[in-house]
Design a protein around this motif. Sequence first.
Motif, PDB file in Angstrom:
ATOM      1  N   VAL C 412     100.448  15.004 122.553  1.00 28.77           N
ATOM      2  CA  VAL C 412     101.259  16.078 123.120  1.00 28.77           C
ATOM      3  C   VAL C 412     102.467  15.499 123.836  1.00 28.77           C
ATOM      4  CG1 VAL C 412     101.300  17.963 124.767  1.00 28.77           C
ATOM      5  CG2 VAL C 412      99.295  17.621 123.356  1.00 28.77           C
ATOM      6  N   ALA C 413     102.237  14.418 124.603  1.00 28.92           N
ATOM      7  CA  ALA C 413     103.342  13.812 125.350  1.00 28.92           C
ATOM      8  C   ALA C 413     104.401  13.283 124.403  1.00 28.92           C
ATOM      9  CB  ALA C 413     102.815  12.680 126.238  1.00 28.92           C
ATOM     10  N   VAL C 414     103.967  12.663 123.319  1.00 31.02           N
ATOM     11  CA  VAL C 414     104.930  12.151 122.346  1.00 31.02           C
ATOM     12  C   VAL C 414     105.754  13.301 121.785  1.00 31.02           C
ATOM     13  CG1 VAL C 414     105.159  11.153 120.055  1.00 31.02           C
ATOM     14  CG2 VAL C 414     103.628  10.114 121.692  1.00 31.02           C
ATOM     15  N   TYR C 415     105.070  14.388 121.445  1.00 31.52           N
ATOM     16  CA  TYR C 415     105.768  15.538 120.877  1.00 31.52           C
ATOM     17  C   TYR C 415     106.804  16.073 121.856  1.00 31.52           C
ATOM     18  CZ  TYR C 415     106.611  20.128 118.909  1.00 31.52           C
ATOM     19  OH  TYR C 415     107.212  21.242 118.397  1.00 31.52           O
ATOM     20  N   VAL C 416     106.377  16.231 123.099  1.00 31.97           N
ATOM     21  CA  VAL C 416     107.287  16.772 124.115  1.00 31.97           C
ATOM     22  C   VAL C 416     108.503  15.860 124.277  1.00 31.97           C
ATOM     23  CG1 VAL C 416     107.521  17.174 126.585  1.00 31.97           C
ATOM     24  CG2 VAL C 416     105.550  18.063 125.388  1.00 31.97           C
ATOM     25  N   SER C 417     108.256  14.540 124.419  1.00 29.86           N
ATOM     26  CA  SER C 417     109.383  13.612 124.597  1.00 29.86           C
ATOM     27  C   SER C 417     110.324  13.699 123.407  1.00 29.86           C
ATOM     28  CB  SER C 417     108.895  12.168 124.704  1.00 29.86           C
ATOM     29  OG  SER C 417     107.959  12.034 125.706  1.00 29.86           O
ATOM     30  N   TRP C 418     109.752  13.699 122.231  1.00 28.66           N
ATOM     31  CA  TRP C 418     110.560  13.680 121.020  1.00 28.66           C
ATOM     32  C   TRP C 418     111.432  14.931 120.907  1.00 28.66           C
ATOM     33  CZ3 TRP C 418     108.642  16.003 116.029  1.00 28.66           C
ATOM     34  CH2 TRP C 418     109.528  15.747 114.987  1.00 28.66           C
ATOM     35  N   ARG C 419     110.806  16.071 121.090  1.00 27.16           N
ATOM     36  CA  ARG C 419     111.549  17.314 120.947  1.00 27.16           C
ATOM     37  C   ARG C 419     112.647  17.433 121.978  1.00 27.16           C
ATOM     38  NH1 ARG C 419     111.480  18.929 116.000  1.00 27.16           N
ATOM     39  NH2 ARG C 419     109.581  19.965 115.306  1.00 27.16           N
ATOM     40  N   LEU C 420     112.307  17.024 123.213  1.00 27.55           N
ATOM     41  CA  LEU C 420     113.317  17.151 124.259  1.00 27.55           C
ATOM     42  C   LEU C 420     114.483  16.205 124.027  1.00 27.55           C
ATOM     43  CD1 LEU C 420     111.234  17.620 127.503  1.00 27.55           C
ATOM     44  CD2 LEU C 420     112.574  19.298 126.276  1.00 27.55           C
ATOM     45  N   GLN C 421     114.155  15.008 123.502  1.00 26.02           N
ATOM     46  CA  GLN C 421     115.217  14.028 123.314  1.00 26.02           C
ATOM     47  C   GLN C 421     116.281  14.548 122.357  1.00 26.02           C
ATOM     48  OE1 GLN C 421     113.641  10.264 122.213  1.00 26.02           O
ATOM     49  NE2 GLN C 421     115.587   9.201 122.414  1.00 26.02           N
ATOM     50  N   TYR C 422     115.822  15.210 121.287  1.00 18.27           N
ATOM     51  CA  TYR C 422     116.794  15.673 120.293  1.00 18.27           C
ATOM     52  C   TYR C 422     117.056  17.154 120.452  1.00 18.27           C
ATOM     53  CZ  TYR C 422     115.924  11.111 118.418  1.00 18.27           C
ATOM     54  OH  TYR C 422     115.829   9.750 118.282  1.00 18.27           O
ATOM     55  N   SER C 423     117.440  17.526 121.623  1.00 18.03           N
ATOM     56  CA  SER C 423     117.746  18.917 121.886  1.00 18.03           C
ATOM     57  C   SER C 423     118.948  18.965 122.806  1.00 18.03           C
ATOM     58  CB  SER C 423     116.562  19.605 122.566  1.00 18.03           C
ATOM     59  OG  SER C 423     116.482  19.145 123.904  1.00 18.03           O
ATOM     60  N   ARG C 424     119.340  20.155 123.138  1.00 21.24           N
ATOM     61  CA  ARG C 424     120.462  20.330 124.055  1.00 21.24           C
ATOM     62  C   ARG C 424     120.190  19.610 125.368  1.00 21.24           C
ATOM     63  NH1 ARG C 424     120.644  24.549 127.800  1.00 21.24           N
ATOM     64  NH2 ARG C 424     122.707  24.881 128.672  1.00 21.24           N
ATOM     65  N   ILE C 425     118.962  19.695 125.835  1.00 19.75           N
ATOM     66  CA  ILE C 425     118.608  19.048 127.095  1.00 19.75           C
ATOM     67  C   ILE C 425     118.711  17.534 126.968  1.00 19.75           C
ATOM     68  CG2 ILE C 425     116.739  18.654 128.723  1.00 19.75           C
ATOM     69  CD1 ILE C 425     115.897  21.419 128.391  1.00 19.75           C
ATOM     70  N   GLY C 426     118.206  17.011 125.863  1.00 17.67           N
ATOM     71  CA  GLY C 426     118.272  15.571 125.665  1.00 17.67           C
ATOM     72  C   GLY C 426     119.703  15.078 125.660  1.00 17.67           C
ATOM     73  N   ARG C 427     120.575  15.840 125.032  1.00 21.31           N
ATOM     74  CA  ARG C 427     121.977  15.448 124.995  1.00 21.31           C
ATOM     75  C   ARG C 427     122.578  15.472 126.386  1.00 21.31           C
ATOM     76  NH1 ARG C 427     122.022  18.473 120.093  1.00 21.31           N
ATOM     77  NH2 ARG C 427     122.643  20.336 121.235  1.00 21.31           N
ATOM     78  N   SER C 428     122.222  16.495 127.158  1.00 19.48           N
ATOM     79  CA  SER C 428     122.800  16.545 128.506  1.00 19.48           C
ATOM     80  C   SER C 428     122.296  15.365 129.334  1.00 19.48           C
ATOM     81  CB  SER C 428     122.481  17.880 129.183  1.00 19.48           C
ATOM     82  OG  SER C 428     121.110  17.960 129.495  1.00 19.48           O
TER      83      SER C 428
END
Lengths: 260, 369, 585
Positions: C412-428
């Motif tokens: 779950v943690a891997v999924y969360v990190s991964w998704r957040l990294q490649y999202s608007r939030i990750g870019r910010s």
Amino acid sequence: MSLLEISNVSVSFGGLRAVNEVALTVNEGEIVSIIGPNGAGKTTFFNCITGMVKPDSGSIRFQGTELIGMDPNQVTTLGIGRTFQNVRLFPNMTILENIMVAQHCRTEQGVWGALFQTRGFKKEEKEIRERANTVLDFFGTRLAGYRREQPAFVLSYANRRRLEIARAMATMPTLLMLDEPTAGMNPRETKELTQLIGKLRDEWGYAIVMIEHDMKVVGTVSDRVVVLDHGEKLTEGDYETVTHDPRVIEAYLGRPPEDA
Amino acid sequence: MATLDQPQISRSRGRFAGQWVDGFVMLIRIVAIVIITWGLVQFIVQSASGTGGLTGPAFRDLLVAGLAQGAMYGLLALGYSMVYGVLGFINFAHGEVFMAGTVISFFISNALFNAGWWEEAFLLSLLIVLLSSMIISTLTAVIIERVAYRPLRNAPRLIPLITSIGVSFFLQNAFFGLFGPAVKSYPRPPEWLTSRRTILGFEIEGTKLLVIVIAIVASIGLYLFITRTKTGKAMRAVAEDKEIAALMGINVDRTIVTTFAVGGAMAGVAGLSWAILFRGVSFITGFIPGIKAFTAAVVGGIGNLAGAMGGGVFLGLAESVAPLVILEPLGVTGVSQLKDAVAFAVLVLVLIFRPTGLFGERLSARDRV
Amino acid sequence: MSVDWSRARFYGINGGITLAFICAIGMVEAFDSRSVINPGLTLGIVALVWVPPLLAYLATRRKALEGFEAEPAGAQDLGAGALVGVITGLILVVFVWGVDALLEAGVAIRDVFPRLSPAMIEIVTFGRGLGAGLTILFVGCVGLATAGAALHLLSRPVRRGIEFGLLYVLAFSLLEPVVTDILEDNADALYARTGGLKPSAAAVIFLLTGAITAWTTHRNAPSIRTRYGRMDLDVQRRVTIAGVLISLALFGILPRFLGGIMNELLANIGLFVLMALGLNVVIGLAGILDLGYVAFFAVGAYGTAVLTSPGSPAFSPELSWWVALPIVIILATLAGLVVGTPVIRMRGDYLAIVTLGFGEIVRILFLSDWLSSSFGGSQGIRQIPGIEWFTGEIKGVDPERIFYMVAIFVLVAVYVSWRLQYSRIGRSWMAMREDETVAEAMGINTVTAKLLAFIIGAILASWGGAIFAAKVGSVFPNSFELLVSIIVLVVVIVGGMGNIPGVILGAALLIGVLGGPTQPGLLQEFQEYKLLIYGALLVVVMLVRPEGLLPSTYRSRELHHEEMDQDAWLKAGVGAGIDEEEPAL
């Protein structure tokens, strides 16, 4: 109502009065150039408007809202985009990512969307990409094609300045503030960029406030020119009048030698 | 008519975040002030009515103890302040520089004790131990700079900090491996030093007096060095702006080494102070005092050497006095355990509310963002 | 460029000092009980043997400027290598002889250096007494160093073959418990009864893996990474999914074959992976150096303890673990807010120290007598029940099931990190990390971005804490020292900041081989020295390869981009990102 109304703004750093009771009005769809010798306080003035420096006194109203006291990101959200004098891109992010991240304040998807890959999230990501490509297309072949996936630091100097402007455009502003957009460019690049700045006003409808040193650029594209010297507004008007004003000439060139 | 479709989003969500933060910080400020004042009030009330608090002499003892410890923190803080002023990062390993001096000097003191010199020629022994502590600490500091920090001169800000954490760890455990985990106790100073004496109407233990005197002498020495000598001026110039100093013909590398060396020497003096005050040293001795000394440096204003000493004294006093003067009257039990927590709390509060320190920070041109 | 003799001397002296140091801290003696190759090579000898060849290799390494060929190595390099060996050997010999002489004379050097024991001297002289032993030592140093320098003389395939062959032998020796668990009786072919590889097995492994490596290097096949990078995006995605599924399957089956001890190790690795992923969000993605990360772990553990254990002093609702979990998440969120809010506007290094301060304050409070009515003080809280599952209660005595539970949360943690990294939030976050002022100017609210990073990091750490509490059955304040934060930091950095596979690999390697703060790794002998190695590793990585083992392409760009700029220009021409100007308008 004018777009930007600035009255009696003053900023002091320690004992130095960097900006002294400057007033300015900018209307929709016009290009105002701010000129003046180095150290006149032009960039500090910019920083006051965008919220990076807090003025000691005065008022800056944008579309009726008072800007003084706001954080820079709030100012950008209201609709003011800017470039920096010494190009400050995000060097390790790709060109496209630079433009995509600039749309942050115009988009809304958050943790939920990212985690659950909702339809809204995917739709927004697609829109962000499309808008980014549209903005980059404005610069023609300069920032085109495969290059958009490369990190920003590989760009040449002129292209970096263009990317800066593209990034400011991506924040979808009503007012664009350009700090020395053509600095360091050769004549051909300068001419090209001047035309683009004109297009920004004519086709994209931005109002533009521009700090510039290159008088040709100023003369070609400005609707109005404002002169700052030692933190004060010397005069304003159209290009011809201002550049023939003896006070302006004296500010740039110094007092002519006394005739003996 | 902008060519981009403006999405219809009202962007009010994030606007209040900044206000929440400021509000929360204001709340912390209020809570801290309330706790401190209420505790003080209770203390005064309880002392006056005799139901708690401290007696006059007890309070004075606390102050003196805090002063002595603060003097030691101040000496250590000088090293942090100097390195931060010149290179712009926190030298986590400075606590271990201090530890190295005091641990190795223990063996020398032991040898002196076994040879009988400790008792008979105490002042001479003390001088020998002081010198050895200063030399070892200086050497350690200089070696660390050369090996771990110089290659990272141009690295992004946080990299040297992380490296210094690694160095600190390594040194702690190297000393653990080399000398074992046992606490080594310096021999007791002779009776005539540890006895209490009366100075200006105050009763004060000789050891604490000695520590304070040593600190004062060292500070004066440092002050003269920094202001009067060429090397000192070079240090100040490099701290101000490395590049311009180089253009002025100053050998920046050598000056930086000197800065580390001087900081190390001060840490060596602090090592002797610790030996006199607490006597017990081990591989872990540098860890907590190191953090407290950094706190002191920040409290006084980082880069500001006078501030470092001032901050040290302030922290020493706060740490000594606050548990019994503020916390205990409020009903907190076992306050002696919380001494370290008080020091950390001072660190946190100062960094939140007055990061430039009590006496103003002095940063190099590059770091003054 | 001819040989740099002064560099050889310098490396030689450093080598000698290092060897003396390794002896003096007792590593040789402590490691001697473990056989790498049985008979023939103990870990104690290995601890010494790596120094001369490595230093000689580095001393004779030649730097080739971009676009130039390196000068071929020759006899001079062998000479330099030998010099390194001579100096190293001399220093070590003098040291050993000196220690022996002092011991014989009755000088109490052990009062100062308790680890300088006669046993150590025995080992180092190979049990043959001073004369013969020291000679062997000296000759060995010179020989090994020369061999190390000689590596430069070999062609690249052969050199890599040797390097990898040795590595594989070492790995097989290290992984002995794992391999024996899997192969069971068949492992006798590889390992001797008293531990360690059989010499024949070691030779076979070396030759086999060495030959294969040499052959693939010779064929100059592009590395897996390059081939992966060149694939089309859909093919890439399919390959990734396949890879992930295969790894999952392997890890799913592995614990079945492993014994209790190895499963315990896997479970510990998993917990650290979980924490490392959380810290990765804070440091790697958002660029905030949080040194007090253990506080969130503690919140998770103590939260679970108070909510589930009947032994909780003040308040014991005795909820089930699963019911407590959402509450723990809320507590972690609050903790993230409380820690994050005051530090929002601070500069990076101050933020690091303040978070360290917070972490320590939390620990001291949990330890204090003052709050012991709620948290048990130094006694902690015990009798924490396990995690209820359909098949029964999962507790620490059943490491296999604990591992599966940890693995689920890790995924779950891997999924969360991964998704957040490649999202608007990750870019910010990325923009904020690059240039915070400009990010603000681009409309990013850095306050919310930072707080979000803190909160996500806190939640992931609290999961680790919750599982830890149920696993061990009790919580004590000593489990939540600064040490834990630092170890997680080392794992994230060594593995590769901001890079999920890197972080997982880092945790697996470090915690697996060296062990956590209190938990032993594969090499139990390392227990006393692991912190030393962690510290040294952190320094070395920062100096040599700050982007970590498996760097994200992003991070190597960030840390090496002057070099990349240069390379890009030199490799010149169209398609390398160099601008061509348009023909004149």
